[in-house]
Design an enzyme around this catalytic site. Sequence first.
Site, short mmCIF file in Angstrom:
data_model
loop_
_atom_site.label_atom_id
_atom_site.label_comp_id
_atom_site.label_asym_id
_atom_site.label_seq_id
_atom_site.Cartn_x
_atom_site.Cartn_y
_atom_site.Cartn_z
N ASP A 98 7.49 2.60 -17.93
CA ASP A 98 6.86 2.76 -16.67
C ASP A 98 6.04 4.17 -16.91
OD1 ASP A 98 6.21 2.68 -13.88
OD2 ASP A 98 8.11 1.59 -13.80
N ASP A 199 2.09 3.49 -12.76
CA ASP A 199 2.45 3.63 -11.33
C ASP A 199 1.39 4.10 -10.56
OD1 ASP A 199 4.81 3.75 -9.33
OD2 ASP A 199 4.13 5.79 -9.30
N GLU A 256 -0.40 -0.75 -11.28
CA GLU A 256 0.03 -0.81 -10.07
C GLU A 256 -1.07 -0.28 -9.21
OE1 GLU A 256 3.55 0.25 -7.03
OE2 GLU A 256 2.96 1.79 -8.51
N HIS A 329 10.89 -3.65 -7.47
CA HIS A 329 11.96 -2.65 -6.97
C HIS A 329 11.60 -2.33 -5.80
CE1 HIS A 329 8.75 -0.21 -8.96
NE2 HIS A 329 9.03 0.57 -8.44
N ASP A 330 10.20 -2.32 -5.35
CA ASP A 330 9.72 -1.93 -4.18
C ASP A 330 9.73 -2.88 -2.96
OD1 ASP A 330 9.24 0.61 -4.63
OD2 ASP A 330 7.47 0.32 -5.49
#
Length: 560
Positions: A98, A199, A256, A329-330
């Site tokens: 990440d 991210d 993302e 994960h979100d």
Amino acid sequence: MTKQWWKESVVYQIYPRSFNDSNGDGIGDIQGITSKLDYLKELGIDVVWLSPVYESPNDDNGYDISHYQKIMNEFGTMADWEEMLEEMHKRDIKLIMDLVVNHTSDEHPWFIESKKSKDNPYRDYYIWRSPQNGHEPNNWESVFSGPAWEYDEQTGEYYLHIFSKKQPDLNWEHQPLREEVYDMMKFWLDKGIDGFRMDVINFISKHPELPDGEQGPKDTFGDGSPYFMNGPRIHEFLHEMNQEVLSNYDVMTVGEMPGVTPEQAIDYTADHRDELNMVFTFEHMDLDSGSGGKWDLKPLQLTDLKDTLAHWQKALESQGWNSLYWNNHDQPRIVSRFGDDGAYRVESAKMLGTCLHMMKGTPYIYQGEEIGMTNVSFASIEDYKDIETLNMYKDKVEEQGQAVEEVMKSIHVKGRDNARTPMQWDASEHGGFTTGTPWLRVNPNYPEINAEAALNDPQSIFYYYQALISLRKQYDIIVYGSFDLIDRDHESLFNYVREYQGEKLLVLNNFTGEEQSYQVPEAFIGKEASLLISNYGHKNVVELGDGFLQPYEARVYKIG
């Protein structure tokens, strides 16, 4: 359309805090990941995307980084991390890390320096502004509720934080900051990683004037997203990152990017643009949200899902590249969200996997998806840990006076902790995740839903996902074929055709718990077809014609 290894790969996301705890402290760790690599190898995945393991005070579970080149103590040491990477590469599994560079933690040394004075060399690493009429510099709202600005007494200015107040936004206009980021990326790439998941990377360019956002008559804050998403210099920054860093390594990159349209995604991912390989879109993840946003629940209309995914498939068919995902994960668990996590949990999980993995793009599997893990409904807000969820609860219950039952219902359906309950490895206490007390409670259904049970059942979701991955490696048409939606207006079936070099696939998916009739496209009628995969038992070679699909049934036929 050029062939690339990352187009032919299947990615598995690990959220380390919840994956596997090796030392009994209740927190997943790097040694725990290393011990499960054979499990991932058996599944057949090619790439692991590892959510942040960097040093962090954990305000946002590691997405608030206080040191980019150190490993969080809770997760282990750099030596543990190096061993994990070596063991992954021994098994031909690549690793992407990440990259969180829209913001840091407020405990990062850069921000500690930045706060000291207006003339500190690090001041311009962050976005500082003077008060406007004694208030915040603009009316933007944080993604995690409340104002997007925090006042600093010492220097009399506000700093911007699109997320938590402990996540100050970096100032990408400042070239020394960008150079530091590029050096940090080279540090990890030189250690041997195989790419980055970036991210909220389309947030790094802000409108220089930071104007007020549109504000409704009942709104406390304005919507700043038009001024911090896909900003004026975003392509310049990503192209520079590519030239300075990424182009010098054989890596995969995925950005993302909330709020990105398919047309914008082409600009981010087309080969000749030299920016990123693919993006994560959010359009299909917003279809069960009402006008009030994420927590405003509404039922999914399948035609909306088909239109959205087909639009992305067609727009990026000949240039750019799609990422394919249901979970991360979100996001809440897909079998609870778009499937049936009760009577048809196994069938609907397999159907959803088929629908996604047979599309064009790189598929992503989130830990536990391959065993059909479900959402969780904790009775009390005390059992939740996620900052977004806790802030929303406080805002809606304590400040707006909304009913606890209604707010908890939204949390049960959409809360991020649905994805973060610990991985369910076996039927022992805490699902085999830890010998201690888990940092977040395990879903109570772990005695029935766990990896050990899945590995012992030849008909499990695990082995079905293994078969989906194997087919992608076997047939170029699944990776590179064109996509055409059929039966667009059908409210229950998501059917489409793939085509490549004289071969065709017919993909049939029933999104309901009722039997549904289907019609075969004219080009397929009477053709002898082989059944590549189905989540119900069927003959392998058939003559195609109209028929019926069982509840949540999926079938993939190949001709040519």
